[in-house]
Write an enzyme that holds these catalytic residues in place. Structure first.
Site, PDB file in Angstrom:
ATOM      1  N   SER A   1      -9.263  -0.895  18.028  1.00 29.62           N
ATOM      2  CA  SER A   1     -10.524  -1.486  17.587  1.00 29.62           C
ATOM      3  C   SER A   1     -10.956  -2.525  18.605  1.00 29.62           C
ATOM      4  O   SER A   1     -10.116  -3.143  19.278  1.00 29.62           O
ATOM      5  CB  SER A   1     -10.350  -2.151  16.215  1.00 29.62           C
ATOM      6  OG  SER A   1     -11.457  -2.984  15.903  1.00 29.62           O
TER       7      SER A   1
ATOM      8  N   TYR B   1      -5.518  -8.528  11.307  1.00 28.08           N
ATOM      9  CA  TYR B   1      -6.010  -7.203  11.697  1.00 28.08           C
ATOM     10  C   TYR B   1      -6.140  -7.107  13.211  1.00 28.08           C
ATOM     11  O   TYR B   1      -5.689  -6.128  13.833  1.00 28.08           O
ATOM     12  CB  TYR B   1      -7.353  -6.940  11.026  1.00 28.08           C
ATOM     13  CG  TYR B   1      -8.035  -5.677  11.491  1.00 28.08           C
ATOM     14  CD1 TYR B   1      -7.552  -4.436  11.105  1.00 28.08           C
ATOM     15  CD2 TYR B   1      -9.152  -5.728  12.312  1.00 28.08           C
ATOM     16  CE1 TYR B   1      -8.169  -3.263  11.525  1.00 28.08           C
ATOM     17  CE2 TYR B   1      -9.786  -4.570  12.736  1.00 28.08           C
ATOM     18  CZ  TYR B   1      -9.289  -3.340  12.343  1.00 28.08           C
ATOM     19  OH  TYR B   1      -9.911  -2.184  12.767  1.00 28.08           O
TER      20      TYR B   1
END
Length: 239
Positions: free
Chosen positions: A131, A143
């Site tokens: 990501s 994350y």
């Protein structure tokens, strides 16, 4: 690896980017092995693609081991499954951090470890869905750390004899945000999962090490590497 591969294992294969990858691969003549937690969605997609469903929760040790056994027989392993969490780090519980790391980072590492000998023997490949958050994002510390770790892991195993491709997408229009919380940033604008799937599969076919979707997001990574102070100032301003 000849293209398309005969068999590919896709984690997070029941929806979003994983489903888009399965559809694209099946259309090219590949048999996808679809791994996910939603048995109904997996079954429906397997019927659509001619693939095989494998229901498993990758945060459960025994179920991860079962998927690792299946990964040993494929020519392409796509580590796509992942979850997010948004909010101040102090609001997370220890269990939430543990689950996030288990799914986003530990599972891809374990599956890749299990598949590497056979992938090397068959001339196969491995891919990771990271990501743009890997560069560091406000209120997504845990994350972002898992996605940065995934990127570093990919870079580290690239010299072990198996081509490795990592895709770093921005916001993608999937159910990811239903679970993580609504996406509220004005940019980057969310893109369809089919766009990410097409870019990733093209990169795998060409053995491209790393791609960003959309491509201009690569600028954030370059600025972070070349001008870390400037990057941090921009990150504080734009989140």
């Amino acid at each position: 690896m000849r293209w398309p591969p005969r068999r590919a294992l896709i984690t997070g294969g029941s929806s979003g980017i994983g489903a888009a990858l399965a559809i694209e691969l099946a259309a090219a003549g590949c048999e996808p092995l679809l791994v996910g937690r939603d048995a109904d969605r997996l079954g429906a997609l397997a019927r659509r693609t001619g693939g095989r469903p494998l229901r498993a929760d990758l945060t459960v040790r025994d179920e991860l081991a079962r998927v690792a056994d299946a990964a040993a027989g494929v020519e392409l392993l796509i580590n796509n499954a992942g979850a997010g969490w948004h909010g101040p780090l102090g609001a997370m519980t220890a269990g939430q951090i543990s689950d996030l790391v288990a799914l986003n980072l530990t599972a891809p590492m374990e599956l890749t470890r299990a598949a590497m000998p056979e992938l090397s023997h068959r001339g196969g490949q491995v891919a990771f869905v990271s990501s743009i958050a890997a560069v560091g994002v406000h209120h997504e510390a845990a994350y972002a750390a898992t996605k940065a770790g995934l990127r570093a892991f990919a870079d580290s195993i690239r010299a072990e004899g198996v081509p490795v491709t990592t895709v770093l997408p921005g916001a993608v229009r999937t159910g990811f945000f239903d679970r993580r919380g609504a996406y509220t940033r004005r940019f980057p604008r969310p893109i369809p999962p089919e766009q990410v799937a097409r870019v990733l599969l093209t990169a795998i076919e060409r053995e491209t090490p790393e791609v960003f979707v959309p491509s201009w997001l690569g600028l954030a990574s370059r600025v972070r590497g070349a001008l870390p102070g400037t990057f941090r100032l921009l990150a504080r301003r734009f989140g």
